[in-house]
Design a protein around this motif. Structure first.
Motif, PDB file in Angstrom:
ATOM      1  N   GLU A   1    -137.364  41.929 -46.537  1.00 48.14           N
ATOM      2  CA  GLU A   1    -138.925  41.901 -47.016  1.00 48.14           C
ATOM      3  C   GLU A   1    -138.930  42.220 -48.390  1.00 48.14           C
ATOM      4  OE1 GLU A   1    -142.407  40.956 -46.407  1.00 48.14           O
ATOM      5  OE2 GLU A   1    -141.127  41.060 -44.654  1.00 48.14           O
ATOM      6  N   GLY A   2    -138.238  42.968 -48.911  1.00 45.92           N
ATOM      7  CA  GLY A   2    -138.404  43.110 -50.479  1.00 45.92           C
ATOM      8  C   GLY A   2    -137.754  41.933 -51.268  1.00 45.92           C
ATOM      9  N   PHE A   3    -137.047  41.375 -50.695  1.00 42.04           N
ATOM     10  CA  PHE A   3    -136.260  40.171 -51.269  1.00 42.04           C
ATOM     11  C   PHE A   3    -137.140  39.019 -51.057  1.00 42.04           C
ATOM     12  CE2 PHE A   3    -134.212  35.944 -50.598  1.00 42.04           C
ATOM     13  CZ  PHE A   3    -133.645  35.917 -51.692  1.00 42.04           C
ATOM     14  N   ARG A   4    -137.758  38.961 -50.147  1.00 42.88           N
ATOM     15  CA  ARG A   4    -138.818  37.969 -49.885  1.00 42.88           C
ATOM     16  C   ARG A   4    -140.109  38.082 -50.711  1.00 42.88           C
ATOM     17  NH1 ARG A   4    -138.286  38.468 -44.025  1.00 42.88           N
ATOM     18  NH2 ARG A   4    -137.033  36.892 -42.874  1.00 42.88           N
ATOM     19  N   GLU A   5    -140.393  39.146 -50.868  1.00 40.46           N
ATOM     20  CA  GLU A   5    -141.760  39.363 -51.830  1.00 40.46           C
ATOM     21  C   GLU A   5    -141.524  39.074 -53.326  1.00 40.46           C
ATOM     22  OE1 GLU A   5    -144.677  39.654 -50.956  1.00 40.46           O
ATOM     23  OE2 GLU A   5    -143.750  39.528 -48.819  1.00 40.46           O
ATOM     24  N   GLU A   6    -140.283  39.659 -53.726  1.00 44.00           N
ATOM     25  CA  GLU A   6    -139.749  39.555 -55.243  1.00 44.00           C
ATOM     26  C   GLU A   6    -139.427  37.838 -55.415  1.00 44.00           C
ATOM     27  OE1 GLU A   6    -135.742  40.572 -57.206  1.00 44.00           O
ATOM     28  OE2 GLU A   6    -136.799  42.275 -56.700  1.00 44.00           O
ATOM     29  N   ASN A   7    -139.288  36.975 -54.341  1.00 46.03           N
ATOM     30  CA  ASN A   7    -138.899  35.731 -54.554  1.00 46.03           C
ATOM     31  C   ASN A   7    -140.105  34.878 -53.891  1.00 46.03           C
ATOM     32  OD1 ASN A   7    -136.078  35.792 -55.959  1.00 46.03           O
ATOM     33  ND2 ASN A   7    -135.985  37.317 -54.326  1.00 46.03           N
ATOM     34  N   ARG A   8    -141.108  35.330 -53.624  1.00 47.70           N
ATOM     35  CA  ARG A   8    -142.276  34.434 -52.838  1.00 47.70           C
ATOM     36  C   ARG A   8    -142.521  33.304 -53.408  1.00 47.70           C
ATOM     37  NH1 ARG A   8    -143.426  33.990 -47.952  1.00 47.70           N
ATOM     38  NH2 ARG A   8    -143.543  36.170 -47.669  1.00 47.70           N
ATOM     39  N   PRO A   9    -142.599  33.093 -54.597  1.00 41.92           N
ATOM     40  CA  PRO A   9    -143.125  31.696 -55.088  1.00 41.92           C
ATOM     41  C   PRO A   9    -142.172  30.558 -54.482  1.00 41.92           C
ATOM     42  CG  PRO A   9    -143.750  33.073 -56.918  1.00 41.92           C
ATOM     43  CD  PRO A   9    -142.643  33.984 -55.793  1.00 41.92           C
TER      44      PRO A   9
END
Length: 236
Positions: free
Chosen positions: A134-142
């Motif tokens: 989840e943290g990874f997804r949010e950090e690399n969301r764009p």
């Protein structure tokens, strides 16, 4: 800068370390055009498929080769806009080609400005901290969001062409990456329709129900009713 030839044919970057969570990062990456005996040599087990045959049943079936992808010079946003126009006029094969060109351009851009390398370090960092995906997804969301939207649009065009297995795989990727609302609900609705047309009523029913739940959550009443109608008709 990372070399795209080191990235996997199936366009999935897998960052793993001993004893930690593996985070899959699907990105529309052009596949290698170089001859690879492992792709063409049949598995010793009778009736098994080659990797190339399996690849042709995925959302990346019409992906550009690596050499084709490197030749793309137009920016990804312009290519995607052209693809959207082609899709709107019913030119679905042409639209899929343009979406794949946009994906190749996106990769080229991400490699050129270092975003792909940053993403790899981000995955390793979040794994090491034990924070999960989840943290990874949010950090690399764009970048991930663009990838999810690409799979979503390609899947929609495959569905229009009746290439339902390819469409299902595209929607699987879309949902696995985590496309933003309300397209997550639409992806469930579209995947449910593909499953229904493939004769898999149970999976279709599950997707229609999930679409109902999400549209209700997002207070999109008309879409919720449409999903409820699909759920009822599929149950008969």
């Amino acid at each position: 800068m990372p070399n795209p030839t080191k990235l996997t044919m199936l366009a999935i970057v897998l960052l793993a370390c001993h004893g930690c969570l593996v985070i899959p990062v699907p990105v529309p990456i052009p596949i290698s055009s170089e001859a690879n005996p492992s792709l063409d040599s049949p598995h010793p087990e009778q009736g098994s498929e080659t990797l190339q045959e399996k690849f042709k049943k995925t959302c990346h079936a019409d992906a550009l080769t690596e050499s084709e992808g490197r030749k793309i010079t137009e920016d990804s946003d312009s290519l995607e806009s052209t693809a959207d126009k082609l899709a709107a006029t019913g030119k679905h094969n042409e639209a899929i080609r343009k979406y794949n060109e946009a994906g190749a351009a996106m990769l080229n851009e991400a490699l050129a400005d270092g975003r792909m390398e940053d993403m790899e370090f981000s995955a390793i960092w979040h794994n090491w901290r034990g924070e999960g995906a989840e943290g990874f997804r949010e950090e690399n969301r764009p970048l991930l969001q663009k990838s999810a939207e690409s799979s979503f649009k390609i899947g929609t065009n495959y569905a229009k062409l009746g290439k339902l297995e390819l469409a299902v795989d595209c929607f699987n990727q879309t949902l696995k990456i985590g496309i933003l609302p309300p397209n997550d609900a639409i992806a469930h609705l579209n995947r449910g329709d593909a499953y229904e047309r493939l004769g898999n009523k149970e999976k279709a029913k599950a997707d229609f129900q999930q679409a109902v739940n999400l549209f209700k959550k997002y207070k999109l009443t008309s879409y919720q009713k449409d999903s409820e109608n699909r759920l009822r008709s599929g149950s008969n």
